[in-house]
Design an enzyme around this catalytic site. Structure first.
Site: not given
Length: 381
Positions: A26, A28-29, A32-33, A51, A136, A153
């Site tokens: 979905l 990736s960074g 983490a992915s 994650k 929300d 963030d």
């Protein structure tokens, strides 16, 4: 996940005593992915999201990760709120190609606000969607701020829609911290970073210590930018980093709302404008809190009903703006502004005597000058 590392194609994994099929990556960074997974052997089980944090570059006795530890601690302490992503559990993937990797098993959510902005084709999101998202996220922020947590963030990619629960949820707590215990200097993302966080980051890069720590007010700033982007349909990174914004952000916000006045309901939009301005005050101490923001009159406007009424009223001509006053809701008053007098006369004649939501409609004229100035609470009938 045999023979697979973070970011690679992952066929199967074992977590929480079950075997999971990895269906797709979905995102990736750097650290983490995220993967979509489904439990094998139980078609009734809902899909989930894993994650996976990249293993450290150097071997360590305990393969713990800074981002993983922060996110796990935050999600465990914030567990149970409907507007915060649910953490199902944690596990270690011992079959990663680069060594053991730590993973979070999370609930799978749907489209992000970032994707909704793309779908809007620069036209902006509907007022119903903006209101729903704002409420929300503020509910989530009010809860986590009460727990002394700062998300740090908040951005469109980190607000996702849950189709199952019909609400927006906050994700990605990798930069979160507790007020008074901030152990990270670089927080928030460019374009959504509060002025005090910008200063702190610059000082940290120069090796200097900031005299004041960032507080929960940084989250309100980020949300204000997100809502402004949802309303305008534009990415505002360069705008909020400009000298013009720093000199007079209020005037720029006014200009954005004035340019969108024909598309969105006039007076409800002003309530949203004022809410956003309260979140984007340059001084953190003067910025609104999540709890106070939830009391904004913007949240008293029933946009779901407005959309139904607008659809009906547009049969008689272009509708410029609409408003349901928050006072005296039992009267069922709705103000509809048409583009010209002839359409207004036709609507007045044809709507009177109709039934809407089980009630008889009685339509009458109201002075446009009074409507524009906000004088809406005189007796109509």
């Amino acid at each position: 996940m045999a023979g697979a590392g973070a970011g690679a194609s992952l066929p199967l994994l074992e977590a929480l005593g079950r075997l999971w099929q990895v269906q797709a990556q979905l995102g990736s960074g750097a650290s983490a992915s995220v993967f979509r997974v489904r439990c094998c052997g139980d078609p009734r089980a809902p899909p989930g999201a894993v994650k996976e944090f990249a293993p450290p570059a150097r071997p360590t006795p305990a393969p713990d990760l800074y981002g993983f530890g922060k996110e796990r601690a935050a999600l465990e302490q914030l567990r149970g709120h409907r507007n915060i992503v649910t953490l199902y559990g944690v596990f270690t993937n011992h079959f990663s190609a680069n060594g053991p990797s730590l993973c979070l098993l999370l609930e799978l959510l749907d489209v992000s606000v970032s994707e909704l902005l793309l779908y809007s084709s620069h036209q902006g999101c509907s007022m119903w969607m903006i209101q729903h998202c704002a409420r929300d996220v503020l509910e989530a922020l009010s809860f986590l701020h009460h727990k002394s947590y700062v998300h740090a963030d908040l951005k469109p990619r980190n607000v996702l829609w849950s189709a199952e629960e019909e609400c927006f949820k906050l994700i990605d707590f990798g930069l979160s911290f507790k007020e008074g215990n901030q152990d990270v200097k670089y927080i928030q993302t460019d374009g959504y970073r509060a002025p005090e966080a910008e200063l702190q980051n610059c000082l940290a890069q120069a090796g200097l210590q900031s005299e004041t720590e960032c507080t929960s007010a940084v989250d309100l700033w980020s949300l204000g930018i997100v809502l402004l982007e949802m309303f305008s349909g534009m990415k505002l990174k360069h705008t909020v980093q400009s000298q013009e914004w720093k000199a007079n952000s209020s005037a720029i916000i006014d200009h954005i709302f004035a340019s969108e006045g024909v598309v969105n309901s006039a007076i409800p939009a002003y309530h949203l404008r004022d809410l956003i301005k309260s979140m984007l005050h340059g001084e953190p101490a003067k910025r609104t809190t999540a709890a106070k923001a939830l009391c904004s009159p913007f949240f008293s406007i029933p946009f779901d009903i407005l959309e139904d009424i607008r659809e009906e009223c547009q049969k008689y001509g272009p509708v410029v703006s609409m408003l349901v006053p928050k006072e005296n809701p039992g009267k069922g008053q709705v103000f509809v502004e048409y583009a010209n007098a002839d359409d207004c006369k036709a609507a007045q004649k044809l709507l009177t005597g109709r039934r809407f939501d089980g009630k008889f409609v009685v339509a009458t004229f109201y002075p446009l000058s009074a409507y524009k100035r906000g004088y809406l609470y005189q007796t109509l009938l």
